[in-house]
Design a protein around this motif. Structure first.
Motif, PDB file in Angstrom:
ATOM      1  N   LEU A  51      23.825  -6.988 -20.663  1.00 55.86           N
ATOM      2  CA  LEU A  51      23.532  -8.068 -19.715  1.00 55.86           C
ATOM      3  C   LEU A  51      23.205  -7.519 -18.323  1.00 55.86           C
ATOM      4  CD1 LEU A  51      23.618 -10.791 -21.082  1.00 55.86           C
ATOM      5  CD2 LEU A  51      25.657 -11.324 -19.772  1.00 55.86           C
ATOM      6  N   GLY A  52      23.883  -6.438 -17.927  1.00 48.88           N
ATOM      7  CA  GLY A  52      23.572  -5.787 -16.657  1.00 48.88           C
ATOM      8  C   GLY A  52      22.161  -5.240 -16.642  1.00 48.88           C
ATOM      9  N   HIS A  53      21.759  -4.602 -17.754  1.00 49.14           N
ATOM     10  CA  HIS A  53      20.374  -4.117 -17.890  1.00 49.14           C
ATOM     11  C   HIS A  53      19.384  -5.263 -17.780  1.00 49.14           C
ATOM     12  CE1 HIS A  53      20.248   0.118 -18.923  1.00 49.14           C
ATOM     13  NE2 HIS A  53      21.286  -0.033 -19.718  1.00 49.14           N
ATOM     14  N   ARG A  54      19.687  -6.338 -18.478  1.00 46.89           N
ATOM     15  CA  ARG A  54      18.767  -7.470 -18.493  1.00 46.89           C
ATOM     16  C   ARG A  54      18.614  -8.083 -17.103  1.00 46.89           C
ATOM     17  NH1 ARG A  54      19.906 -11.549 -22.812  1.00 46.89           N
ATOM     18  NH2 ARG A  54      17.735 -12.061 -22.451  1.00 46.89           N
ATOM     19  N   HIS A  55      19.683  -8.080 -16.322  1.00 45.73           N
ATOM     20  CA  HIS A  55      19.589  -8.579 -14.942  1.00 45.73           C
ATOM     21  C   HIS A  55      18.669  -7.665 -14.125  1.00 45.73           C
ATOM     22  CE1 HIS A  55      20.919 -10.612 -11.258  1.00 45.73           C
ATOM     23  NE2 HIS A  55      20.895  -9.409 -10.712  1.00 45.73           N
ATOM     24  N   LEU A  56      18.848  -6.356 -14.264  1.00 43.56           N
ATOM     25  CA  LEU A  56      18.020  -5.404 -13.520  1.00 43.56           C
ATOM     26  C   LEU A  56      16.548  -5.509 -13.902  1.00 43.56           C
ATOM     27  CD1 LEU A  56      20.354  -2.274 -13.558  1.00 43.56           C
ATOM     28  CD2 LEU A  56      19.847  -3.773 -11.607  1.00 43.56           C
ATOM     29  N   GLN A  60      37.425  -5.355  -6.952  1.00 37.55           N
ATOM     30  CA  GLN A  60      37.167  -6.795  -7.083  1.00 37.55           C
ATOM     31  C   GLN A  60      35.737  -7.051  -7.549  1.00 37.55           C
ATOM     32  OE1 GLN A  60      38.063  -8.281  -3.189  1.00 37.55           O
ATOM     33  NE2 GLN A  60      40.230  -8.649  -3.662  1.00 37.55           N
ATOM     34  N   GLN A  61      34.790  -6.273  -7.023  1.00 41.05           N
ATOM     35  CA  GLN A  61      33.389  -6.447  -7.429  1.00 41.05           C
ATOM     36  C   GLN A  61      33.202  -6.025  -8.876  1.00 41.05           C
ATOM     37  OE1 GLN A  61      32.186  -8.324  -5.095  1.00 41.05           O
ATOM     38  NE2 GLN A  61      34.019  -7.643  -3.994  1.00 41.05           N
ATOM     39  N   LEU A  62      33.885  -4.944  -9.283  1.00 43.61           N
ATOM     40  CA  LEU A  62      33.806  -4.503 -10.678  1.00 43.61           C
ATOM     41  C   LEU A  62      34.412  -5.556 -11.605  1.00 43.61           C
ATOM     42  CD1 LEU A  62      34.718  -0.708 -10.381  1.00 43.61           C
ATOM     43  CD2 LEU A  62      32.444  -1.780 -10.439  1.00 43.61           C
ATOM     44  N   GLU A  63      35.524  -6.133 -11.185  1.00 41.50           N
ATOM     45  CA  GLU A  63      36.161  -7.186 -11.982  1.00 41.50           C
ATOM     46  C   GLU A  63      35.210  -8.370 -12.162  1.00 41.50           C
ATOM     47  OE1 GLU A  63      39.846 -10.293 -11.477  1.00 41.50           O
ATOM     48  OE2 GLU A  63      40.164  -8.236 -10.786  1.00 41.50           O
ATOM     49  N   TYR A  64      34.532  -8.750 -11.079  1.00 37.81           N
ATOM     50  CA  TYR A  64      33.578  -9.855 -11.170  1.00 37.81           C
ATOM     51  C   TYR A  64      32.465  -9.516 -12.165  1.00 37.81           C
ATOM     52  CZ  TYR A  64      30.239 -13.462 -10.051  1.00 37.81           C
ATOM     53  OH  TYR A  64      29.360 -14.513 -10.161  1.00 37.81           O
ATOM     54  N   LEU A  65      31.886  -8.321 -12.034  1.00 41.83           N
ATOM     55  CA  LEU A  65      30.797  -7.924 -12.926  1.00 41.83           C
ATOM     56  C   LEU A  65      31.259  -7.849 -14.377  1.00 41.83           C
ATOM     57  CD1 LEU A  65      29.122  -5.239 -10.657  1.00 41.83           C
ATOM     58  CD2 LEU A  65      28.109  -7.422 -11.377  1.00 41.83           C
ATOM     59  N   GLN A  66      32.501  -7.433 -14.586  1.00 44.33           N
ATOM     60  CA  GLN A  66      33.041  -7.397 -15.951  1.00 44.33           C
ATOM     61  C   GLN A  66      33.218  -8.822 -16.486  1.00 44.33           C
ATOM     62  OE1 GLN A  66      36.067  -4.628 -18.053  1.00 44.33           O
ATOM     63  NE2 GLN A  66      37.293  -6.089 -16.909  1.00 44.33           N
ATOM     64  N   THR A  67      33.697  -9.720 -15.643  1.00 40.86           N
ATOM     65  CA  THR A  67      33.856 -11.129 -16.035  1.00 40.86           C
ATOM     66  C   THR A  67      32.514 -11.726 -16.438  1.00 40.86           C
ATOM     67  OG1 THR A  67      35.758 -11.395 -14.588  1.00 40.86           O
ATOM     68  CG2 THR A  67      34.614 -13.410 -15.236  1.00 40.86           C
ATOM     69  N   MET A  68      31.458 -11.314 -15.762  1.00 41.29           N
ATOM     70  CA  MET A  68      30.116 -11.821 -16.060  1.00 41.29           C
ATOM     71  C   MET A  68      29.468 -11.053 -17.217  1.00 41.29           C
ATOM     72  SD  MET A  68      30.110 -14.259 -14.003  1.00 41.29           S
ATOM     73  CE  MET A  68      28.463 -14.933 -14.054  1.00 41.29           C
ATOM     74  N   ASP A  69      30.185 -10.102 -17.818  1.00 43.43           N
ATOM     75  CA  ASP A  69      29.757  -9.300 -18.973  1.00 43.43           C
ATOM     76  C   ASP A  69      28.595  -8.352 -18.645  1.00 43.43           C
ATOM     77  OD1 ASP A  69      30.392  -8.569 -21.599  1.00 43.43           O
ATOM     78  OD2 ASP A  69      28.751  -9.782 -22.418  1.00 43.43           O
ATOM     79  N   ALA A  70      28.463  -7.977 -17.362  1.00 43.65           N
ATOM     80  CA  ALA A  70      27.407  -7.050 -16.954  1.00 43.65           C
ATOM     81  C   ALA A  70      27.845  -5.592 -17.088  1.00 43.65           C
ATOM     82  CB  ALA A  70      26.997  -7.324 -15.516  1.00 43.65           C
ATOM     83  N   ILE A  71      29.168  -5.352 -17.012  1.00 43.24           N
ATOM     84  CA  ILE A  71      29.705  -3.999 -17.126  1.00 43.24           C
ATOM     85  C   ILE A  71      30.995  -4.034 -17.948  1.00 43.24           C
ATOM     86  CG2 ILE A  71      28.754  -3.280 -14.882  1.00 43.24           C
ATOM     87  CD1 ILE A  71      31.658  -3.388 -13.797  1.00 43.24           C
TER      88      ILE A  71
END
Length: 103
Positions: A81-86, A54-65
């Motif tokens: 986008l995940g890199h940019r958040h970090l 579920q957490q992976l699905e959320y992160l994928q929806t947010m285009d982070a992974i």
């Protein structure tokens, strides 16, 4: 006025940040959901694989992974986008902000 703390939300946001950080540490920026279960457990987040999915699905929806299916396991790969958040260049809603780096 209620000042109740939503611990479930805080736990999800923390887990999502831990997932992004774990992916960034990998040479290929990818990990399986079974490995992510173990990573989260080191931070006292003991959850079953469907919860991790579920957490992976959320992160994928947010285009982070990006998530790739491999049987009953999912492979998560960090995206820009995940890199940019970090790096604290952007803030992804629903993901804890990383701490400022110590210079």
């Amino acid at each position: 006025m209620s000042f109740e703390i939503d611990y479930a939300r805080i736990r999800r946001e923390e887990a999502r940040l831990i997932i992004l950080k774990a992916l960034a540490e990998q040479t290929n920026e990818s990990l399986s959901s079974s490995m992510l279960e173990k990573v989260l457990a080191t931070y006292a987040i003991h959850e079953v694989r469907p919860w991790v999915h579920q957490q992976l699905e959320y992160l994928q929806t947010m285009d982070a992974i990006r998530v790739t299916l491999a049987g009953s396991v999912q492979i998560a790969t960090l995206k820009d986008l995940g890199h940019r958040h970090l790096e604290r260049h952007i803030a992804i809603e629903g993901v804890k902000r990383p701490s400022r780096s110590e210079d």
